[in-house]
Design a protein around this motif. Structure first.
Motif, PDB file in Angstrom:
ATOM      1  N   ARG A 131       2.759  19.615  68.943  1.00  0.00           N
ATOM      2  CA  ARG A 131       3.406  18.676  68.014  1.00  0.00           C
ATOM      3  C   ARG A 131       3.957  19.331  66.786  1.00  0.00           C
ATOM      4  O   ARG A 131       3.236  19.136  65.651  1.00  0.00           O
ATOM      5  N   PRO A 132       4.768  20.398  66.849  1.00  0.00           N
ATOM      6  CA  PRO A 132       5.250  21.037  65.596  1.00  0.00           C
ATOM      7  C   PRO A 132       6.110  20.255  64.964  1.00  0.00           C
ATOM      8  O   PRO A 132       6.770  19.332  65.342  1.00  0.00           O
ATOM      9  N   ALA A 133       5.722  20.164  63.431  1.00  0.00           N
ATOM     10  CA  ALA A 133       6.528  19.468  62.374  1.00  0.00           C
ATOM     11  C   ALA A 133       7.723  20.220  62.264  1.00  0.00           C
ATOM     12  O   ALA A 133       7.955  21.070  61.200  1.00  0.00           O
ATOM     13  N   VAL A 134       8.882  20.353  63.417  1.00  0.00           N
ATOM     14  CA  VAL A 134      10.150  21.109  63.029  1.00  0.00           C
ATOM     15  C   VAL A 134      11.303  20.120  63.634  1.00  0.00           C
ATOM     16  O   VAL A 134      11.011  19.095  64.574  1.00  0.00           O
ATOM     17  N   LEU A 142      10.856  28.397  69.965  1.00  0.00           N
ATOM     18  CA  LEU A 142       9.703  28.165  70.542  1.00  0.00           C
ATOM     19  C   LEU A 142       9.471  28.643  71.814  1.00  0.00           C
ATOM     20  O   LEU A 142       8.633  29.106  72.411  1.00  0.00           O
ATOM     21  N   THR A 143      10.521  28.050  72.588  1.00  0.00           N
ATOM     22  CA  THR A 143      10.606  28.658  73.976  1.00  0.00           C
ATOM     23  C   THR A 143      10.963  29.971  74.477  1.00  0.00           C
ATOM     24  O   THR A 143      10.160  30.581  75.182  1.00  0.00           O
ATOM     25  N   LEU A 144      11.466  30.531  73.476  1.00  0.00           N
ATOM     26  CA  LEU A 144      11.734  32.285  73.415  1.00  0.00           C
ATOM     27  C   LEU A 144      10.338  32.616  73.102  1.00  0.00           C
ATOM     28  O   LEU A 144       9.578  33.521  74.009  1.00  0.00           O
ATOM     29  N   ALA A 145       9.452  32.166  72.119  1.00  0.00           N
ATOM     30  CA  ALA A 145       8.156  32.621  72.101  1.00  0.00           C
ATOM     31  C   ALA A 145       7.085  32.564  73.061  1.00  0.00           C
ATOM     32  O   ALA A 145       6.414  33.228  73.303  1.00  0.00           O
ATOM     33  N   LEU A 236      -3.203  33.818  78.589  1.00  0.00           N
ATOM     34  CA  LEU A 236      -1.957  33.364  78.330  1.00  0.00           C
ATOM     35  C   LEU A 236      -2.080  32.182  77.147  1.00  0.00           C
ATOM     36  O   LEU A 236      -1.237  32.294  76.355  1.00  0.00           O
ATOM     37  N   LEU A 237      -3.166  31.602  77.318  1.00  0.00           N
ATOM     38  CA  LEU A 237      -3.181  30.439  76.262  1.00  0.00           C
ATOM     39  C   LEU A 237      -3.561  31.250  74.975  1.00  0.00           C
ATOM     40  O   LEU A 237      -3.107  30.581  73.740  1.00  0.00           O
ATOM     41  N   LYS A 238      -4.358  32.264  74.958  1.00  0.00           N
ATOM     42  CA  LYS A 238      -4.770  33.082  73.520  1.00  0.00           C
ATOM     43  C   LYS A 238      -3.145  33.597  73.141  1.00  0.00           C
ATOM     44  O   LYS A 238      -3.221  33.286  71.862  1.00  0.00           O
ATOM     45  N   SER A 239      -2.489  33.997  73.876  1.00  0.00           N
ATOM     46  CA  SER A 239      -1.381  34.499  73.311  1.00  0.00           C
ATOM     47  C   SER A 239      -0.195  33.436  72.881  1.00  0.00           C
ATOM     48  O   SER A 239       0.526  33.626  71.943  1.00  0.00           O
ATOM     49  N   LEU A 240      -0.372  32.419  73.493  1.00  0.00           N
ATOM     50  CA  LEU A 240       0.679  31.142  73.215  1.00  0.00           C
ATOM     51  C   LEU A 240       0.240  30.799  71.949  1.00  0.00           C
ATOM     52  O   LEU A 240       1.074  30.378  71.013  1.00  0.00           O
ATOM     53  N   GLU A 241      -1.194  30.479  71.758  1.00  0.00           N
ATOM     54  CA  GLU A 241      -1.462  30.180  70.305  1.00  0.00           C
ATOM     55  C   GLU A 241      -1.336  31.040  69.267  1.00  0.00           C
ATOM     56  O   GLU A 241      -0.806  30.759  68.098  1.00  0.00           O
ATOM     57  N   ARG A 242      -1.254  32.548  69.304  1.00  0.00           N
ATOM     58  CA  ARG A 242      -0.963  33.613  68.416  1.00  0.00           C
ATOM     59  C   ARG A 242       0.604  33.163  68.186  1.00  0.00           C
ATOM     60  O   ARG A 242       0.961  33.090  67.025  1.00  0.00           O
ATOM     61  N   GLU A 243       1.337  33.224  69.212  1.00  0.00           N
ATOM     62  CA  GLU A 243       2.705  33.068  68.979  1.00  0.00           C
ATOM     63  C   GLU A 243       3.238  31.916  68.186  1.00  0.00           C
ATOM     64  O   GLU A 243       3.921  31.820  67.151  1.00  0.00           O
ATOM     65  N   TYR A 244       2.589  30.717  68.605  1.00  0.00           N
ATOM     66  CA  TYR A 244       2.652  29.305  68.049  1.00  0.00           C
ATOM     67  C   TYR A 244       2.202  29.429  66.516  1.00  0.00           C
ATOM     68  O   TYR A 244       3.025  28.931  65.561  1.00  0.00           O
TER      69      TYR A 244
END
Ligand code: BTN
Length: 313
Positions: A131-134, A142-145, A236-244
């Motif tokens: 739920r990003p405020a963007v 975000l999808t590229l990230a 995957l979840l950890k790197s997704l969190e880092r990118e996000y």
């Protein structure tokens, strides 16, 4: 799971979960049909032969502690599509960081009208609610990230792997698809309500249906080694969190994601391509624009590609 490879009586298991011995027996039978290896029977006790590689919250939660996903992992044995589940849950108020994982999808969805082949317990079928405020225009980045996050998770599991990113967010190895990402959102014109990032990774498949043989691959088919889906999913979840987190907190992140995507993609610059859904749009790729869209120099002019499947000419 608390007593791996130890024989434990049906009575004891029943006491722990508040069920009769016969109910325990029925549950054990059900787990066996789902592929969990359990030796023994009601009279001799049961033994988990091997710790199963199931994407259970009990396995994943300790590995993703401290991330937005911890405590919000939901696991299913068989669903239509984890993206559909996640979209419904998000609309009903599921918190940011909710993760929906399935062992098998019966109606896995890809971009466009494509299906995603989702055989039982071989791949990772994962959808997360954000739920990003963007504004909606930032969702491409975000999808590229997300593609970069999968790339780094795969490398963490096997440092020899260096999948190629294909715009907008496929991961390819030797031109065959290892991972696909379907990002869907619910938004107002200027504000995102919620996003679901759906990620499918081919992990332990040893073959694919004939129509996919030439276009799909798995980590196991590439390296010859069976992989722990739990380990890869946690990475995957950890790197997704880092990118996000980086995207939301670092003003440089936007430019940095564009740069890293270009670095890890062999097709985003200098390649003669056409767009499958619009074959007229043919030319040479000229990198990404500042919003993350693909630029293609056609015979007439520089064109921006907003969607579609990029094919090498
Ligand atoms: C594509 O390459 O076209 C995108 C494929 C996305 C597949 C994943 S699997 C988990 C999630 N649930 C779905 O139904 N689709 C995505």
């Amino acid at each position: 799971m608390n007593y791996p490879t130890v024989v434990i009586s049906g009575t004891r298991l029943g006491q722990e979960i508040g069920a009769t011995r016969s109910k325990v027996w029925r549950l054990v039978e059900q787990l066996r049909t789902l592929g969990v290896e359990i030796a023994g029977h009601a009279s001799s006790g049961y033994q988990l032969t091997a710790v199963p590689d199931l994407l259970l919250p009990e396995m994943l939660d300790p590995l993703v502690r401290g991330t937005i996903f911890a405590g919000h992992i939901h696991h299913y044995y068989r669903v239509g599509s984890t993206n559909t589940l996640a979209l419904e849950a998000a609309a009903a108020g599921a918190p940011e960081g909710s993760v929906f994982l399935a062992e098998q999808q019966t109606a896995g969805r890809g971009r466009g009208n494509n299906q995603w082949h989702s055989a039982k317990s071989t791949g990772i079928y994962c959808s997360v609610v954000l739920r990003p405020a963007v504004p909606p225009s930032d969702v491409v980045i975000l999808t590229l990230a997300a593609g970069l996050a999968v790339q780094s998770a795969v490398q963490e599991i096997d440092s020899r792997m260096n999948p190629d990113l294909k715009w907008p967010n496929d991961l390819l190895v030797d031109g065959k698809k290892l991972c696909g990402i379907l990002t869907e959102m619910n938004a107002e014109a200027t504000r995102v309500r919620h996003i679901v990032v759906g990620i499918g990774i081919n992990v332990n498949q040893t073959d694919f249906p004939s129509e996919l043989e030439q276009i799909a691959t798995s980590l196991r088919m590439i390296t010859g080694t069976e992989r722990s889906r739990v380990e890869l999913c946690a990475a995957l979840l950890k790197s997704l969190e880092r990118e996000y987190h980086n995207l939301l907190s670092n003003p440089q992140a936007h430019a940095d994601i564009l740069r890293r995507f270009e670095e890890h993609s062999s097709s985003v610059r200098g390649k003669h391509v056409y767009i499958e859904e619009n074959p007229e749009l043919e030319g040479v790729t000229e990198g990404l624009d500042s919003r993350g869209f693909l630029q293609v120099r056609t015979r007439e002019r520089l064109q921006i590609v907003f969607s579609g499947t990029v094919r090498l000419k």
